[in-house]
Structure formats: structure tokens, C-alpha cells
Design an enzyme around this catalytic site. Sequence first.
Site, PDB file in Angstrom:
ATOM      1  CG  ASP A 133      -2.802   0.116   1.102  1.00  0.00           C
ATOM      2  OD1 ASP A 133      -3.081   0.295   0.980  1.00  0.00           O
ATOM      3  OD2 ASP A 133      -2.466  -0.914   1.338  1.00  0.00           O
ATOM      4  CG  ASP A 235      -5.046   4.470   1.149  1.00  0.00           C
ATOM      5  OD1 ASP A 235      -5.958   3.852   0.898  1.00  0.00           O
ATOM      6  OD2 ASP A 235      -4.997   6.347   1.864  1.00  0.00           O
ATOM      7  CD  GLU A 290      -9.019   3.929  -1.751  1.00  0.00           C
ATOM      8  OE1 GLU A 290      -9.803   2.894  -0.758  1.00  0.00           O
ATOM      9  OE2 GLU A 290      -8.192   4.799  -1.431  1.00  0.00           O
ATOM     10  CG  HIS A 366      -9.465  -3.319   3.881  1.00  0.00           C
ATOM     11  ND1 HIS A 366      -8.872  -2.934   2.407  1.00  0.00           N
ATOM     12  CD2 HIS A 366      -8.554  -1.615   4.356  1.00  0.00           C
ATOM     13  CE1 HIS A 366      -7.863  -1.534   2.104  1.00  0.00           C
ATOM     14  NE2 HIS A 366      -7.721  -1.338   3.191  1.00  0.00           N
ATOM     15  CG  ASP A 367     -12.099   0.220   3.117  1.00  0.00           C
ATOM     16  OD1 ASP A 367     -11.303   0.808   3.991  1.00  0.00           O
ATOM     17  OD2 ASP A 367     -10.659   0.872   2.248  1.00  0.00           O
TER      18      ASP A 367
HETATM   19  C1  NOJ Z   1      -8.487   4.052   1.788  1.00  0.00           C
HETATM   20  C2  NOJ Z   1      -8.243   2.822   2.528  1.00  0.00           C
HETATM   21  O1  NOJ Z   1      -8.303   1.621   1.794  1.00  0.00           O
HETATM   22  C3  NOJ Z   1      -8.620   2.928   3.698  1.00  0.00           C
HETATM   23  O2  NOJ Z   1      -8.829   2.170   4.719  1.00  0.00           O
HETATM   24  C4  NOJ Z   1      -8.318   4.271   4.710  1.00  0.00           C
HETATM   25  O3  NOJ Z   1      -9.291   3.934   6.060  1.00  0.00           O
HETATM   26  C5  NOJ Z   1      -8.559   5.414   3.763  1.00  0.00           C
HETATM   27  N1  NOJ Z   1      -7.736   4.940   1.826  1.00  0.00           N
HETATM   28  C6  NOJ Z   1      -7.607   5.962   4.774  1.00  0.00           C
HETATM   29  O4  NOJ Z   1      -6.089   6.196   4.381  1.00  0.00           O
END
Ligand code: NOJ
Length: 596
Positions: A133, A235, A290, A366-367
Site C-alpha cells: 500500500d 491509497d 484507488e 478491507h473497507d
Molecule cells: C482507503 C483505505 O483503504 C482505508 O482503509 C483508509 O481508511 C483510507 N483510505 C484512508 O487512508
Amino acid sequence: MRRCLEILWLGLLAACAQPAAPPPAATPERAETTAPRRAWWKEVVVYQVYPRSFQDSDGDGVGDIRGIISRLDYIESLGVDVVWLNPVYQSPNDDAGYDISDYRAIMPAMGTMADFDALLQGLHQRGIKLIMDLVVNHTSDEHLWFRESRSSRSNPYRDYYHWWPAELGTPAHRWSFFDEEGSAWRYDSTTQAYYLHYFSRKQPDLKWENPRVRREVYELMKFWFEKGVDGFRMDVIPFISKDTTFPPLPAAYRSGDYVAYYAKGPRLHEFLREMNREVLSKYDIMTVGEGGGVRAEDALHFVAEDRRELQTFFQFELVDRWGRRPDNWLYPDSSTRSLPVFKQIFTKWDSVFATAGWGTVFLGNHDQSRMVSRYGNDDPRYRTASAKMLHTFLLTMRGTPYIYNGDEIGMANIRFTDIRDYRDLMTINYYRRLEKEGGDLGEFLAGQAEISRDNGRTPMQWTAESHAGFTTGAPWIRINPDHRTVNVQAAEADTGSVLHYVRRLLRFRKSDPTLVYGTYRLLDRENPEVYAYTRSLGGRTLMVALSFGPGGGRTALPPGYTSGKILMNNLATSPLQSRRLVLEPYQAIVLELTKD
Ligand code: NOJ
């Protein structure tokens, strides 16, 4: 009127009903005259490892690098080509590692740099690549740069972050995704100024407009590439450029759509091109941005080959639209959450990358909450079939597929009902905010039970034992009690399991370039129960038909084809009845079409 939280990011926290958005305008499908140019990163399948929850090796209840090393044979056995590892860098863990305080160090809970080197070596020995990441929209407030920056207005690091001197008055409002008061500006009394943080107060945004900041980032990227890392997942990369005059948000972006504003900073593409020139172009690596907030019409600006920016891209249109409680999402009476809309989103995004750039396909990370709970059906009657069906989708679409750890055994949402069970600052801070504002906490918790990020973060279920073989200590977050039946050990022993099916699917995808490069064509567009499409390459056409509901569904072979040979089927029954397909609930098949 119920109170709304003005947030819709990665589809996670819209706590009140929003007016139904019209379905997206279909982008005309582009004429595809030639197959896309080959590249290794188009042909791979990526497995995402969330290290905190994968395997603990030392009994502290937190997954770690040594734990992952102990599971390398398992990862290899899946047949994946690349591992994406969420952050393991030094971090105070305000946001589970997405708040980095040292980009060149490993956080002690995860292990040491020597452990990291051993992991990289272990993966490479097995022919598996590793992507990390890259979190550089913001740092932790405990990073040296920020500690220096906040210490005085004349500090050499002052201009590494966005500061707004208080004597200019209150800065124009910016929303924060995580702040419990909602504002992305935080007043700091040491220097009487506000700093910008799109995420939590402990995640100040870096000022990319400062060339020194960009140089620092490029150097840290090189540090990891020189170690042999094979790429980065970037990210919130569309957020890095800001209009540093911080004007009031343009009216078009004020109501909920400010994410699109954040994703369109004036110098964004200049920065990405510079990053490509200075770093990315020098290595044979893969990049995936992302893409939160990026609309389909802008996506190629990031990934078209001649732009020389990034290679691939995660689109968030699907998760944004399915952000709220997913009950009834696929029933035809819901205009925005029907299966035809699901198809339309993927079809539109496929057409974006049909002649340039390259996309990705994912349904979990994970989100997000667990894919089987959100888009499939985790009722024991349908869980296995629907998880297999969703994997069939992931591995037969065009675009680099991402499998999130645990999905290969059909892990489901834990559905916490008590705020004390949550660990994610996003849920906790919004709960606090709502509590202060007198909002409906019951409704919020009911929504979070379905869509919170913690649903996707519960530990990997290896065995039926207590703590699921994840740890010998007290796990950092509760383990889903269903691990007694849903776990890797049980899945290994059952040839009908999701796990065995996923391995077969992976071999199948590898054996057939049609699944990677073949043209995608949607069939039976308005069918509310079945998602059917073809993939064609060099005169060969495969048809994929997926039943997305407990009622099964019907469709037919496309015109011109009279028969088909079943290559994959997640159930024992054949749906083929002459030219018609009669699918069982959640049935998924792949056919090779024939003309006779
Ligand atoms: C995206 C990430 O996937 C997430 O887990 C994170 O909280 C936010 N960006 C901030 O970095």
C-alpha cells in the site's frame, strides 16, 4: 426528517435514505477491433492479505508478518499470482495502519524488517509477486514531518502540510471522512493555524504542491522497489492535489458529492505523470489506483497507456451505490439496486477500458462488508452456492481480479450489534457524532451491522477451534462464531467447498486467455435474475450465466448459437435445455458456445 450524515465514501456511511439517483447513463460500447496489448499485470489474479487479521504468530492477538509466512503454502495453493498487503509500516494505528509515522519501518506488532524481507523472499520463491500500500495523501500526525511542521510557522517542514493561519478567519468548509465533528480542518493552538485532514485528525494531508514533499514520496517508493517489491496499490491517490487557495466548495459538489471534488485537484495528473517519470517508469511493476470519487468519463485520464500515469484502477461506483443496507437490493422494484443496475455499472466500466487502459474487478476488501453477505446470500442454504457464483463472476470478467482473504472460504458478515465490539474509527466516530447530534443510533447500528468495514476485518477462520486458529491470545477484534463450520480446515476436507471451487476457477482462468483478453458483451440486459455475458477471442466464445437470487432464473444462448459445452458449473445439475438455460438459485455456469 431524519438526520443524515453527509457522507458517502466507498459506500460506507450513508446513514439516511438519499434520493434515488437515476441509473448511470450508459456509455456507448466502444468498437473493439484489436485485442488489448498483453502485459503480465493484466493476466494475474491478486489475493489481498489484511495482515492484522490473517495469522498471528506470537499470541498478541494481532496478525503479523511471521504469521503470513507460516501460511505461504496455503496462499500458493490457491493459485494466485500477486499478494496485495495492507500497510505494515510504523503507525500509531489510529486508522489501522493507514496513518503512517515512518514509511521505512515496520510496526512492531507486525514484526521486523527482517521478517518483511523473509516474506518477500518466500513469496518470490513461490513465483508470487508482492504489492504494498502506498499511503501518501496523508501521514500520521506522529510522523516526524508533521511533528516538525506543527512546531512553528518557520519550521523547514511547515510547508509539508496544508496550514490555514487563524488570522485569515475560519477556512472554507471541507468535509472529513472520519472526524467526529465532521470538519476536515483542525485548529492547532501551537501556531494558531488550522491543518487539513480529509481523514482523521491524526491523518494530516500532505502538501503535494511542495516539490520537496513529492521528492520524499518518490524516494520512499524507490526504497521499496529497490527491496524488490512488485508494485503499489495507491491509497486515495486522486485526492493528492488541492486548490491551495481553498475556495468555498463549488455548489455542484456541496451535497454529498464532495468526494468527486476531492478527486479532481488541479495538478493531479501533473503529479501522477511526474511520479511515473521519476519512479514508476524505471521498474517492471504494477500499479493500481484507488479510484474513489472518479467518474467513468475521467478514469482513462489515470490509466490510458499514452498518459503514462498508472496502469489499473479500482472503480467505486458499485460499492457507492450499494452502500446502504443491502436488503432487497436485487429486487426489480428497487430502481438503483436492481441486478440490471449492477450489470449496467460493470458493463459501463468494461467499456471504459475496452480500447485503452485496464480495469480491475473486486467485490470485497478491507473497507467493505463481506461479499457473500452483500451481493450473495449468507443464509446456510445459499451461502456456498452464492459465494461460488460471485467468484465465478470475479474470475470471468475482463479486468485484473482481486480476491479478498477469507472470501475464498465464503466468510460472512459478523453483524455486530453493540458499538463496543467495533474497532474501526470510522464507525466509532460517526456513532459519537450522531450521539451528539441526537441522531437515530439504532438505525445507524442496524446499517453498520450490514456495511461496516469491521465486517470485512474479522480474523481469518483457519480451524473450528476457539480463536479459529488465528491466535492463541485474545484477538484484537471478535472472531465470527460461524468459524466452527466455516473454516479452511473444513473447506480443505470437503471437495464441494468454496475453496476447492475457487482453486478450480483459478486454474480455469489461467488456462484460457479468452477470460483475460476476450471481448465482453452483456446479454439479456434487463433480466432481473440472471447476469449473462460472453467473452470472445479469436473466434472462440464463452458464455457466463449467473443466477443472482434464491429464485434461480432463465435465459437463453445468444442468437446464432445452438449449443454449448459446460466448462464450469457450481452445482451438479445442468441448466442447459436446448437453447434455453434454466438456472437453480445462485447457479453459475461457463459454457463454450458452438454453432453446429
Ligand atoms: C482507503 C483505505 O483503504 C482505508 O482503509 C483508509 O481508511 C483510507 N483510505 C484512508 O487512508
